[in-house]
Design a protein around this motif. Structure first.
Motif, PDB file in Angstrom:
ATOM      1  N   GLU A 108     -65.612  48.711 -21.137  1.00  0.00           N
ATOM      2  CA  GLU A 108     -66.852  48.779 -20.983  1.00  0.00           C
ATOM      3  C   GLU A 108     -67.254  48.739 -21.701  1.00  0.00           C
ATOM      4  N   THR A 109     -67.363  50.141 -22.851  1.00  0.00           N
ATOM      5  CA  THR A 109     -68.200  50.225 -24.108  1.00  0.00           C
ATOM      6  C   THR A 109     -68.355  49.581 -24.759  1.00  0.00           C
ATOM      7  N   GLY A 113     -55.631  47.318 -27.078  1.00  0.00           N
ATOM      8  CA  GLY A 113     -56.727  46.464 -26.376  1.00  0.00           C
ATOM      9  C   GLY A 113     -57.271  47.222 -24.686  1.00  0.00           C
ATOM     10  N   VAL A 114     -57.071  48.172 -24.324  1.00  0.00           N
ATOM     11  CA  VAL A 114     -57.305  49.301 -23.423  1.00  0.00           C
ATOM     12  C   VAL A 114     -59.141  49.258 -24.249  1.00  0.00           C
ATOM     13  N   VAL A 132     -71.511  44.850 -27.642  1.00  0.00           N
ATOM     14  CA  VAL A 132     -71.730  43.329 -27.686  1.00  0.00           C
ATOM     15  C   VAL A 132     -73.164  43.602 -27.388  1.00  0.00           C
ATOM     16  N   GLU A 133     -72.764  43.358 -25.973  1.00  0.00           N
ATOM     17  CA  GLU A 133     -74.730  42.948 -25.834  1.00  0.00           C
ATOM     18  C   GLU A 133     -75.703  43.855 -26.129  1.00  0.00           C
ATOM     19  N   VAL A 162     -65.653  54.096 -33.012  1.00  0.00           N
ATOM     20  CA  VAL A 162     -67.181  53.666 -32.323  1.00  0.00           C
ATOM     21  C   VAL A 162     -66.431  53.126 -30.468  1.00  0.00           C
ATOM     22  N   LEU A 163     -65.306  52.796 -30.443  1.00  0.00           N
ATOM     23  CA  LEU A 163     -65.125  52.585 -28.843  1.00  0.00           C
ATOM     24  C   LEU A 163     -64.261  53.907 -28.512  1.00  0.00           C
ATOM     25  N   SER A 164     -63.762  54.197 -28.730  1.00  0.00           N
ATOM     26  CA  SER A 164     -63.219  56.113 -28.923  1.00  0.00           C
ATOM     27  C   SER A 164     -64.173  56.641 -28.855  1.00  0.00           C
TER      28      SER A 164
END
Length: 188
Positions: free
Chosen positions: A127-128, A121-122, A133-134, A89-91
């Motif tokens: 921001e993603t 860590g990155v 989470v928000e 997801v983050l990538s």
């Protein structure tokens, strides 16, 4: 394994204590709970899984995120598919909808860590991650983040700042007092 046993009751006690936490949450937003430990093998993932289950058992809508991308183990603890998850997801390879799984109760959802990325860590500090989470906090009563031990990375401190605190799991005869003091100083 033993829902009527004394260990299950202790996790229900934690659930009750969490319900008494006062936060400055906005109405309609869930509560972020960050769970970490000082060192590996102190029981943080076991605690995260069981607290999530205790909250869901009480009717809350819960999302458990395995954010220990250096050593993801929530999927293994639960016996679910964990090859695709948060790292994807983050990538940008997948969406949360592609990888979030229901577990045990219809109101308990799990976002496994996925395969270990080289740049954990990155990705976790991105921001993603913050936006995800928000967004999750608008859809769930509780979002629980299982993060890496504090001696491994500072991810727990970063997530703890978002949550205005964290739940620190400490195991007797595993955690050294010196490291616990250092973690407390870092978090302060």
């Amino acid at each position: 394994a033993q829902p009527g046993g004394p260990i299950a009751e202790e996790y229900r006690r934690i659930r009750t204590n969490i319900s008494f936490l006062k936060t400055d949450r906005v109405a309609g937003e869930g509560q972020l709970i960050v769970i970490s430990s000082v060192s590996p093998a102190e029981g943080k993932t076991t605690t995260a899984v069981n607290v999530a289950a205790a909250l869901a058992e009480d009717g809350a809508k819960v999302l458990l995120i395995d954010a220990d991308l250096r050593h993801p183990s929530v999927a293994k603890h639960l016996g679910i598919e964990g090859h695709a998850g948060l790292a994807h997801v983050l990538s940008g390879q997948m969406t949360p909808k592609d990888v979030v799984q229901s577990y045990w109760k219809p109101n308990l959802h799990i976002l496994p860590g996925g395969k270990r990325p080289a740049n954990a860590g990155v990705l976790l500090g991105s921001e993603t991650m913050k936006l995800m989470v928000e967004q999750a906090l608008t859809q769930y009563d509780y979002v629980i983040i299982d993060t890496a031990p504090l001696t491994v990375s500072n991810d727990g401190a970063v997530f703890g700042r978002w949550a205005k605190g964290l739940l620190l799991v400490v195991c007797r005869n595993v955690c050294k007092k010196k490291f616990l003091q250092e973690a407390a100083d870092t978090l302060a």
